[in-house]
Motif scaffolding. Structure first.
Motif, PDB file in Angstrom:
ATOM      1  N   ALA A 191      21.823 -87.758 133.772  1.00  0.00           N
ATOM      2  CA  ALA A 191      22.875 -87.727 134.790  1.00  0.00           C
ATOM      3  C   ALA A 191      23.999 -86.779 134.381  1.00  0.00           C
ATOM      4  O   ALA A 191      24.509 -86.011 135.208  1.00  0.00           O
ATOM      5  N   CYS A 192      24.383 -86.813 133.116  1.00  0.00           N
ATOM      6  CA  CYS A 192      25.449 -85.920 132.636  1.00  0.00           C
ATOM      7  C   CYS A 192      25.044 -84.457 132.778  1.00  0.00           C
ATOM      8  O   CYS A 192      25.859 -83.628 133.198  1.00  0.00           O
ATOM      9  N   TRP A 193      23.802 -84.129 132.421  1.00  0.00           N
ATOM     10  CA  TRP A 193      23.342 -82.745 132.581  1.00  0.00           C
ATOM     11  C   TRP A 193      23.407 -82.334 134.048  1.00  0.00           C
ATOM     12  O   TRP A 193      23.880 -81.254 134.374  1.00  0.00           O
ATOM     13  N   ALA A 204      27.231 -82.050 135.083  1.00  0.00           N
ATOM     14  CA  ALA A 204      28.045 -81.034 134.418  1.00  0.00           C
ATOM     15  C   ALA A 204      27.491 -79.620 134.545  1.00  0.00           C
ATOM     16  O   ALA A 204      28.261 -78.656 134.515  1.00  0.00           O
ATOM     17  N   TYR A 205      26.186 -79.493 134.689  1.00  0.00           N
ATOM     18  CA  TYR A 205      25.581 -78.167 134.602  1.00  0.00           C
ATOM     19  C   TYR A 205      25.030 -77.637 135.916  1.00  0.00           C
ATOM     20  O   TYR A 205      24.348 -76.619 135.935  1.00  0.00           O
ATOM     21  N   GLN A 206      25.344 -78.300 137.030  1.00  0.00           N
ATOM     22  CA  GLN A 206      24.954 -77.805 138.353  1.00  0.00           C
ATOM     23  C   GLN A 206      25.542 -76.409 138.535  1.00  0.00           C
ATOM     24  O   GLN A 206      26.735 -76.206 138.337  1.00  0.00           O
ATOM     25  N   VAL A 226      15.229 -76.774 136.422  1.00  0.00           N
ATOM     26  CA  VAL A 226      15.307 -77.374 135.082  1.00  0.00           C
ATOM     27  C   VAL A 226      15.950 -78.752 135.184  1.00  0.00           C
ATOM     28  O   VAL A 226      15.441 -79.731 134.616  1.00  0.00           O
ATOM     29  N   LEU A 227      17.052 -78.850 135.917  1.00  0.00           N
ATOM     30  CA  LEU A 227      17.723 -80.137 136.075  1.00  0.00           C
ATOM     31  C   LEU A 227      16.832 -81.146 136.794  1.00  0.00           C
ATOM     32  O   LEU A 227      16.810 -82.325 136.430  1.00  0.00           O
ATOM     33  N   ALA A 228      16.080 -80.687 137.791  1.00  0.00           N
ATOM     34  CA  ALA A 228      15.203 -81.587 138.550  1.00  0.00           C
ATOM     35  C   ALA A 228      14.021 -82.064 137.716  1.00  0.00           C
ATOM     36  O   ALA A 228      13.470 -83.143 137.974  1.00  0.00           O
TER      37      ALA A 228
END
Length: 152
Positions: free
Chosen positions: A7-9, A12-14, A21-23
């Motif tokens: 969740a933090c990634w 914060a990194y959107q 990568v996030l998905a």
């Protein structure tokens, strides 16, 4: 831990880390990775912040992974969930792990001004070293905070 970390990634990194990568982060694989980390004797310690039964932030710190080490201690993780931004939680985590008499270093995304400003408040400065982050190839820079000498 895995749920908070993922969740933090994503929070914060959107826009900094590619969406695919996030998905792709998988909570089950993340939980297995955290279970492995918990059983290793790596010289690292995690400090977790909870609200009720939910983990809302954490930090990881300990012995440096790099040789030669640029400092005595490495801050390997500092994550706080977005709803807790600006509440002092990150400051409390940082205050709990930094020891002024030990030098410390960390890696931060070069294009993350919020995080870089936060670390700068604690005396971290870029040392000119950069690398591609291993999962995303986004550029990270190393920041180092010297030890504070106490004089009577």
């Amino acid at each position: 831990m895995a749920a908070c970390h993922i969740a933090c990634w994503r929070e914060a990194y959107q826009g900094l880390v590619p969406d695919h990568v996030l998905a792709a982060f998988d909570p089950d694989r993340g939980a297995a990775a955290w279970a492995r980390i918990a059983h290793e004797h790596s010289g690292k310690t995690a400090l977790v912040a909870e609200h009720g039964d939910e983990i809302i932030g954490f930090t990881g710190y300990g012995l440096p992974d790099e040789l030669p080490a640029p400092a005595e201690r490495e801050l390997s993780a500092m994550y706080v969930r977005a709803p807790w931004y600006g509440t002092g939680l990150a400051q409390a985590l940082m205050d709990s792990v930094l020891e002024l008499h030990l030098s410390c270093y960390l890696w931060v995304f070069e294009r993350n001004p919020r995080a870089r400003a936060f670390y700068t408040k604690y005396g971290f400065v870029p040392d000119g070293t950069a690398r591609a982050e291993r999962f995303t190839t986004t550029t990270e820079i190393r920041m180092v905070r010297p030890a504070v000498e106490f004089r009577p």
